[in-house]
Design a protein around this motif. Sequence first.
Motif, PDB file in Angstrom:
ATOM      1  N   VAL A 145      37.342  38.197  40.127  1.00  0.00           N
ATOM      2  CA  VAL A 145      38.795  38.317  40.080  1.00  0.00           C
ATOM      3  C   VAL A 145      39.334  37.192  39.201  1.00  0.00           C
ATOM      4  N   LEU A 146      40.134  37.557  38.217  1.00  0.00           N
ATOM      5  CA  LEU A 146      40.748  36.585  37.319  1.00  0.00           C
ATOM      6  C   LEU A 146      42.259  36.609  37.505  1.00  0.00           C
ATOM      7  N   LYS A 147      42.861  35.437  37.409  1.00  0.00           N
ATOM      8  CA  LYS A 147      44.310  35.329  37.392  1.00  0.00           C
ATOM      9  C   LYS A 147      44.689  34.492  36.180  1.00  0.00           C
ATOM     10  N   ASN A 148      45.427  35.105  35.270  1.00  0.00           N
ATOM     11  CA  ASN A 148      45.741  34.445  34.002  1.00  0.00           C
ATOM     12  C   ASN A 148      44.477  33.958  33.311  1.00  0.00           C
ATOM     13  N   GLY A 149      43.399  34.744  33.433  1.00  0.00           N
ATOM     14  CA  GLY A 149      42.151  34.413  32.754  1.00  0.00           C
ATOM     15  C   GLY A 149      41.265  33.437  33.486  1.00  0.00           C
ATOM     16  N   GLU A 150      41.733  32.888  34.611  1.00  0.00           N
ATOM     17  CA  GLU A 150      40.935  31.929  35.373  1.00  0.00           C
ATOM     18  C   GLU A 150      40.365  32.596  36.619  1.00  0.00           C
ATOM     19  N   GLU A 151      39.090  32.313  36.892  1.00  0.00           N
ATOM     20  CA  GLU A 151      38.424  32.947  38.022  1.00  0.00           C
ATOM     21  C   GLU A 151      38.947  32.419  39.350  1.00  0.00           C
TER      22      GLU A 151
END
Length: 227
Positions: A145-151
């Motif tokens: 799961v990524l949020k704004n490209g961060e895991e």
Amino acid sequence: MGTRILTVEDDERIRQAVTMALEEEGWDVTEAANGEVALDSFSTDPADVVLIDIMLPGIDGFEVCRSIRRASDVPIIMVTARADTHDVVAGLEAGADDYLTKPFAPKELSARIRAMLRRARSSEPGDLERIGVGELEISPEEGLVLKNGEELHLTKTEFKLLVELASQPGKVFSREVLLERVWGYDYFGDGRLVDVHVRRLRTKVEDDPASPRYVVTSRGLGYKLQP
């Protein structure tokens, strides 16, 4: 090597009874009479499922759970002598996947463990395509799961819960349905499992968990992933 269960219980009679019941099911059991021994054992030879009594001498069950959870996403079942909501919620907030209240029947314990093991195996790559919801990108096949490209670092239970909600964005899932699909439980499930894990999930995916944008409550009905 067979499935190994770590059981952490300071009462010797209960510990031996649990060990006998689990060994009859064909599982290998490692016993720990306190939290220190449990943590040493787990760090040396991690188990497949951990069963932790809340009331332990020295390091209590909550801290044992938190310590194991920081290092591993192994399935954890907390055991409490009371069905007290505070103890149950505190155990789940510490990172447990499920709980049992003493006294419990050996068959119920075995059923819970089997469900945990099935769920752990079913967490392997599935056939859902990558799902994008706002700033979130969910990849069931990669377990990512990524949020704004961060895991985002989710436990297996949190990830499975998010994937289930994401399988049909906008659809409301009742607690009963989520218990069946995420935990594999039907008649002996507890809606508190769902509520606490939703709260934990929100702390990781939401900018403001108190005003969720993604994992939304449909009052009186259940939860949905807001498309």
